[in-house]
Design an enzyme around this catalytic site. Structure first.
Site, mmCIF file in Angstrom:
data_model
loop_
_atom_site.group_PDB
_atom_site.id
_atom_site.type_symbol
_atom_site.label_atom_id
_atom_site.label_comp_id
_atom_site.label_asym_id
_atom_site.label_seq_id
_atom_site.Cartn_x
_atom_site.Cartn_y
_atom_site.Cartn_z
ATOM 1 N N GLU A 4 46.487 48.653 53.108
ATOM 2 C CA GLU A 4 47.063 49.088 54.375
ATOM 3 C C GLU A 4 46.409 48.274 55.488
ATOM 4 O OE1 GLU A 4 49.018 52.589 55.103
ATOM 5 O OE2 GLU A 4 47.773 53.807 53.783
ATOM 6 N N PRO A 5 46.979 47.117 55.815
ATOM 7 C CA PRO A 5 46.362 46.228 56.807
ATOM 8 C C PRO A 5 46.728 46.537 58.253
ATOM 9 C CG PRO A 5 48.277 45.169 55.851
ATOM 10 C CD PRO A 5 48.127 46.498 55.144
ATOM 11 N N GLU A 6 47.349 47.678 58.506
ATOM 12 C CA GLU A 6 47.907 47.946 59.828
ATOM 13 C C GLU A 6 46.898 47.787 60.973
ATOM 14 O OE1 GLU A 6 50.391 50.767 57.154
ATOM 15 O OE2 GLU A 6 48.497 49.666 57.094
ATOM 16 N N LEU A 7 45.697 48.328 60.798
ATOM 17 C CA LEU A 7 44.738 48.284 61.900
ATOM 18 C C LEU A 7 44.317 46.856 62.244
ATOM 19 C CD1 LEU A 7 44.650 51.374 61.384
ATOM 20 C CD2 LEU A 7 42.221 51.285 61.951
#
Length: 271
Positions: free
Chosen positions: A135-138
């Protein structure tokens, strides 16, 4: 049986196979695909002959996640526009958790971001050894839409992944954390998932449905639904306000292309 543009539906007796079918985009989850998934699940859940649903991705991976190119083109701004986008993202993901039929994700290659959350929402997940999760969103200023990860792996592992934008969790690590149920050889993920679905389809469907409901209730009674709703509200505030990192990422993507923006994102984290 397939009358869709972005997904494929196949039937093998009492097992239905829903395949994400945008291989040229690593099955990015655009609005059209999300709407088609909902229509397909309505039909499959209403079909008494279907006793299990397998979810997979065509081409070289499960899915890269929610469609950033589409978001780049649409340029959503303001609370109302973002609420519409995020509600569709969230509700479609949770269809697999809420389905009265058992749902099994068959995963290979990249399984990222919103697609990772969709796989978490499935009852079981089988992956091949080449699967990569994250989850690379940040890392580029976005938030988390469906905050299921801490309910699956616990707070320490979830914070480790989410707060660092981890996007390189391999199959064996995913198995250790409980992100997936089983790991199989490369190329065997779909056949293994279909075999498991056929096994589950032998069992009385009412019994399976009610037991799944009881299992889900174990988490929901602890406040999972309220926590997911609160996390969605936080993500809505993040996206509608717009972080400087996200604005910079999208500006680069529009001016120089998504690949350049992704390279910029990764370069920020190199020692």
């Amino acid at each position: 049986m397939n009358s869709y543009e972005t997904i494929r539906i196949e039937r093998d007796g009492q097992v239905a196979h829903l395949q994400l079918n945008r291989p040229e985009r690593i099955n990015a989850l655009g609005k059209a695909m999300l709407l088609e998934i909902n229509v397909a699940l309505d039909a499959l859940e209403g079909d008494a002959e279907v006793r299990a649903i397998v979810l997979s991705g065509a081409g070289r991976g499960f899915s890269s996640g929610f469609d950033l190119k589409e978001q780049m083109a649409r340029r959503p701004e303001g609370a109302a526009a973002w609420r519409e986008i995020l509600e569709l993202d969230f509700s479609t993901t949770m269809r697999f958790w809420d389905s009265p039929k058992p749902t099994i994700a068959a995963i290979h290659g990249p399984c990222m971001a919103g697609a990772f959350e969709m796989a978490l929402a499935c009852d079981l997940s089988i992956c091949s050894r080449d699967a990569v999760f994250g989850e690379p969103e940040l890392k580029f200023g976005a938030g988390i839409v469906t905050m299921l990860l801490p309910w699956v792996v616990g707070p320490k592992a979830a914070k480790d992944m989410l707060l660092t934008g981890e996007d390189a969790v391999g199959a064996e690590r995913a198995l250790q954390l409980g992100i997936v149920s089983r790991v199989v050889a490369e190329g065997e993920h779909l056949s293994a998932a279909l075999a498991l679905a056929r096994r589950m389809a032998v069992i009385d469907p009412d019994l399976v449905r009610d037991t799944k409901k009881a299992l889900n209730r174990t988490y929901e009674i602890q406040g999972m639904r309220a926590a997911l709703a609160a996390a969605l509200d936080i993500d809505h505030a993040i996206e509608s306000h717009g972080s400087p990192d996200k604005r910079r990422f999208m500006d680069i993507a529009r001016d120089q292309g998504l690949k350049t923006a992704l390279a910029w994102r990764e370069a920020r984290f190199k020692d």
